[in-house]
Design a protein around this motif. Structure first.
Motif, PDB file in Angstrom:
ATOM      1  N   LEU A  97       0.812  -1.224   0.000  1.00 41.92           N
ATOM      2  CA  LEU A  97       0.000   0.000   0.000  1.00 41.92           C
ATOM      3  C   LEU A  97       0.850   1.281   0.000  1.00 41.92           C
ATOM      4  CD1 LEU A  97      -2.794  -1.012   2.534  1.00 41.92           C
ATOM      5  CD2 LEU A  97      -3.036  -0.764   0.058  1.00 41.92           C
ATOM      6  N   GLY A  98       2.128   1.159   0.346  1.00 40.65           N
ATOM      7  CA  GLY A  98       2.994   2.330   0.328  1.00 40.65           C
ATOM      8  C   GLY A  98       3.264   2.952   1.680  1.00 40.65           C
ATOM      9  N   ALA A  99       3.098   2.179   2.761  1.00 34.13           N
ATOM     10  CA  ALA A  99       3.459   2.686   4.093  1.00 34.13           C
ATOM     11  C   ALA A  99       4.957   2.938   4.156  1.00 34.13           C
ATOM     12  CB  ALA A  99       3.049   1.689   5.168  1.00 34.13           C
ATOM     13  N   ASP A 100       5.362   3.817   5.055  1.00 31.39           N
ATOM     14  CA  ASP A 100       6.783   4.126   5.217  1.00 31.39           C
ATOM     15  C   ASP A 100       7.441   3.271   6.292  1.00 31.39           C
ATOM     16  OD1 ASP A 100       7.088   6.607   3.427  1.00 31.39           O
ATOM     17  OD2 ASP A 100       5.334   7.098   4.639  1.00 31.39           O
ATOM     18  N   VAL A 101       6.666   2.922   7.318  1.00 29.64           N
ATOM     19  CA  VAL A 101       7.174   2.169   8.468  1.00 29.64           C
ATOM     20  C   VAL A 101       6.039   1.292   8.973  1.00 29.64           C
ATOM     21  CG1 VAL A 101       8.128   2.366  10.830  1.00 29.64           C
ATOM     22  CG2 VAL A 101       8.693   4.105   9.120  1.00 29.64           C
ATOM     23  N   ILE A 102       6.362   0.157   9.599  1.00 27.74           N
ATOM     24  CA  ILE A 102       5.359  -0.584  10.358  1.00 27.74           C
ATOM     25  C   ILE A 102       5.761  -0.588  11.829  1.00 27.74           C
ATOM     26  CG2 ILE A 102       4.376  -2.022   8.540  1.00 27.74           C
ATOM     27  CD1 ILE A 102       6.305  -4.261   9.353  1.00 27.74           C
ATOM     28  N   MET A 103       4.764  -0.433  12.675  1.00 31.05           N
ATOM     29  CA  MET A 103       4.966  -0.491  14.121  1.00 31.05           C
ATOM     30  C   MET A 103       4.360  -1.805  14.600  1.00 31.05           C
ATOM     31  SD  MET A 103       3.516   2.022  17.115  1.00 31.05           S
ATOM     32  CE  MET A 103       1.828   1.418  16.942  1.00 31.05           C
ATOM     33  N   VAL A 104       5.198  -2.695  15.128  1.00 31.56           N
ATOM     34  CA  VAL A 104       4.775  -4.064  15.409  1.00 31.56           C
ATOM     35  C   VAL A 104       4.821  -4.337  16.903  1.00 31.56           C
ATOM     36  CG1 VAL A 104       5.238  -6.505  14.993  1.00 31.56           C
ATOM     37  CG2 VAL A 104       5.608  -4.834  13.146  1.00 31.56           C
ATOM     38  N   ILE A 105       3.693  -4.837  17.423  1.00 33.45           N
ATOM     39  CA  ILE A 105       3.615  -5.243  18.818  1.00 33.45           C
ATOM     40  C   ILE A 105       3.101  -6.676  18.874  1.00 33.45           C
ATOM     41  CG2 ILE A 105       1.307  -4.211  19.067  1.00 33.45           C
ATOM     42  CD1 ILE A 105       1.999  -3.673  22.023  1.00 33.45           C
ATOM     43  N   PRO A 106       3.832  -7.593  19.496  1.00 35.24           N
ATOM     44  CA  PRO A 106       3.319  -8.958  19.641  1.00 35.24           C
ATOM     45  C   PRO A 106       2.240  -8.990  20.729  1.00 35.24           C
ATOM     46  CG  PRO A 106       5.467  -8.779  20.692  1.00 35.24           C
ATOM     47  CD  PRO A 106       5.153  -7.432  20.112  1.00 35.24           C
ATOM     48  N   VAL A 107       1.152  -9.676  20.452  1.00 32.31           N
ATOM     49  CA  VAL A 107       0.061  -9.796  21.421  1.00 32.31           C
ATOM     50  C   VAL A 107       0.055 -11.227  21.939  1.00 32.31           C
ATOM     51  CG1 VAL A 107      -2.421  -9.558  21.786  1.00 32.31           C
ATOM     52  CG2 VAL A 107      -1.245  -8.047  20.183  1.00 32.31           C
ATOM     53  N   SER A 108      -0.098 -11.379  23.249  1.00 32.66           N
ATOM     54  CA  SER A 108       0.091 -12.693  23.848  1.00 32.66           C
ATOM     55  C   SER A 108      -1.174 -13.210  24.515  1.00 32.66           C
ATOM     56  CB  SER A 108       1.198 -12.609  24.902  1.00 32.66           C
ATOM     57  OG  SER A 108       1.311 -13.822  25.605  1.00 32.66           O
ATOM     58  N   TYR A 109      -1.523 -14.446  24.201  1.00 32.00           N
ATOM     59  CA  TYR A 109      -2.487 -15.203  25.014  1.00 32.00           C
ATOM     60  C   TYR A 109      -1.668 -16.092  25.943  1.00 32.00           C
ATOM     61  CZ  TYR A 109      -6.339 -18.277  26.332  1.00 32.00           C
ATOM     62  OH  TYR A 109      -7.276 -18.991  27.042  1.00 32.00           O
ATOM     63  N   TRP A 110      -0.830 -16.932  25.347  1.00 31.46           N
ATOM     64  CA  TRP A 110       0.189 -17.631  26.130  1.00 31.46           C
ATOM     65  C   TRP A 110       1.398 -16.707  26.281  1.00 31.46           C
ATOM     66  CZ3 TRP A 110      -1.642 -21.612  28.473  1.00 31.46           C
ATOM     67  CH2 TRP A 110      -2.636 -22.395  27.872  1.00 31.46           C
ATOM     68  N   LYS A 111       1.977 -16.729  27.449  1.00 33.75           N
ATOM     69  CA  LYS A 111       3.153 -15.892  27.700  1.00 33.75           C
ATOM     70  C   LYS A 111       4.296 -16.351  26.796  1.00 33.75           C
ATOM     71  CE  LYS A 111       6.246 -14.334  31.408  1.00 33.75           C
ATOM     72  NZ  LYS A 111       6.178 -12.923  31.028  1.00 33.75           N
ATOM     73  N   LEU A 112       4.869 -15.418  26.035  1.00 34.91           N
ATOM     74  CA  LEU A 112       5.925 -15.753  25.097  1.00 34.91           C
ATOM     75  C   LEU A 112       7.304 -15.618  25.737  1.00 34.91           C
ATOM     76  CD1 LEU A 112       4.645 -13.893  21.896  1.00 34.91           C
ATOM     77  CD2 LEU A 112       4.212 -16.254  22.583  1.00 34.91           C
ATOM     78  N   THR A 113       8.205 -16.504  25.364  1.00 30.14           N
ATOM     79  CA  THR A 113       9.588 -16.401  25.804  1.00 30.14           C
ATOM     80  C   THR A 113      10.309 -15.348  24.952  1.00 30.14           C
ATOM     81  OG1 THR A 113      10.415 -18.038  24.233  1.00 30.14           O
ATOM     82  CG2 THR A 113       9.610 -18.863  26.358  1.00 30.14           C
ATOM     83  N   ASP A 114      11.474 -14.928  25.400  1.00 28.38           N
ATOM     84  CA  ASP A 114      12.269 -13.986  24.614  1.00 28.38           C
ATOM     85  C   ASP A 114      12.585 -14.552  23.228  1.00 28.38           C
ATOM     86  OD1 ASP A 114      12.226 -12.194  26.661  1.00 28.38           O
ATOM     87  OD2 ASP A 114      14.383 -12.221  27.061  1.00 28.38           O
ATOM     88  N   GLN A 115      12.874 -15.849  23.166  1.00 25.41           N
ATOM     89  CA  GLN A 115      13.196 -16.462  21.874  1.00 25.41           C
ATOM     90  C   GLN A 115      11.986 -16.437  20.944  1.00 25.41           C
ATOM     91  OE1 GLN A 115      16.170 -17.255  20.823  1.00 25.41           O
ATOM     92  NE2 GLN A 115      15.401 -17.905  18.808  1.00 25.41           N
ATOM     93  N   GLU A 116      10.803 -16.677  21.494  1.00 24.02           N
ATOM     94  CA  GLU A 116       9.587 -16.643  20.672  1.00 24.02           C
ATOM     95  C   GLU A 116       9.314 -15.231  20.156  1.00 24.02           C
ATOM     96  OE1 GLU A 116       7.042 -20.359  22.583  1.00 24.02           O
ATOM     97  OE2 GLU A 116       7.109 -18.444  23.652  1.00 24.02           O
ATOM     98  N   VAL A 117       9.531 -14.233  21.004  1.00 23.30           N
ATOM     99  CA  VAL A 117       9.364 -12.841  20.571  1.00 23.30           C
ATOM    100  C   VAL A 117      10.384 -12.495  19.496  1.00 23.30           C
ATOM    101  CG1 VAL A 117       9.533 -10.428  21.292  1.00 23.30           C
ATOM    102  CG2 VAL A 117       8.351 -12.085  22.753  1.00 23.30           C
TER     103      VAL A 117
END
Length: 294
Positions: A97-117
């Protein structure tokens, strides 16, 4: 890409029934933010109710926002997804679509480990050429990424080039600076921390405030740039009561109530989030008047 200044977060307006996005109102509110001297526009964040939109709506809001902004400032599209696959789908669409940047936040149901993130971001980054802003907001996502993890991703994943932190902990920002030797641009996402964050070296303030306070946030940023701390403090304290209010009562509810009060007709939040009560609207109106009148 290096962003500086006020990164404004628009709401997603709905029509009276709350079932349809009001694209005319979206255009009006986006243009108003640009008139208020914002340095970037970030649709589909927490204030934009990105998590409450269907895939089709997300695409439509993203496309309309990019069209309306029309390269006047960078556009940062918010992605908040439980699954890596859906986050990748949105990242690819953002690039298309032509965005300049994406802002990404992981959302958790199960708690994620650092490696999973780490792998979540790594796989998203591999799917797009767009710069990625890591977004840390444990209050909404259920995940609190440590400064150490974020700096590790910045140093090892090419597309990751900035971080927005909304924890309200100024020490996080000092950590970003120290751990990256000042190389990682960080952005404040906690409204009541705006002055301290700028003084700590934040590249920008990610905020809904320009929706309700016009160019006061931009004036604060400029005062800091001019090293006029007296003026910066005066501008900050004018805004602080309202900033605390919107954080306490929730962004979609309060910002939409404030915009409706200003005559923008943006509807109410999508259920199950409820609209502001009469008492809350009165408080909000008084705080807006106090900030703008001073």
């Amino acid at each position: 890409m290096k962003l500086n200044g006020i990164i404004a977060y628009p709401i997603t307006p709905f029509k009276a029934d709350g079932q349809e996005v009001d694209f005319d109102a979206l255009s009006i509110s986006l243009n108003a933010l640009l008139e208020n001297q914002c340095d970037a526009i970030a649709p589909l964040g927490s204030a934009g109710e990105g998590a409450y939109l269907s895939w089709q709506e997300w695409q439509q809001v993203a496309q309309k926002s990019i069209e309306v902004v029309n390269h006047r400032v960078p556009v940062i599209l918010g992605i908040s997804e439980l699954t890596t696959a859906m986050a990748i789908q949105k990242a690819k669409k953002a690039e298309e679509l032509g965005a300049d940047v994406i802002m990404v936040i992981p959302v958790s149901y199960w708690k994620l480990t650092d490696q999973e993130v780490y792998e979540y971001y790594q796989q998203i980054a591999a799917s797009t050429k767009l710069p990625i802003m890591v977004y840390n907001n444990p209050a909404t996502s259920g995940i609190d990424m440590s400064p150490e993890l974020i700096v590790k991703m910045f140093q090892n994943i090419d597309n990751i080039c900035m971080v927005k932190d909304s924890t309200g902990d100024i020490q996080r920002m000092h950590k970003f600076h120290e751990l990256s030797n000042g190389q990682l641009p960080f952005y404040n996402g906690c409204n009541p921390l705006a002055l301290e964050a700028f003084c700590a070296g934040a590249s920008g303030w990610c905020t809904v405030a320009p929706n309700l306070l016009g160019n006061l946030p931009s004036q604060l940023y400029q005062a800091v740039q001019d090293a006029d701390l007296v003026q910066a403090k005066a501008l900050f304290y004018r805004q602080l009561p309202l900033l605390r209010f919107v954080v306490q009562y929730g962004l979609p509810k309060t910002v939409k109530a404030g915009l409706n009060e200003l005559g923008f007709a943006v509807g109410k939040p999508r259920s199950p989030v409820q609209e502001a009560s009469a008492t809350e609207r009165q408080q909000l109106k008084a705080l807006m008047k106090l900030a703008i009148a001073n």
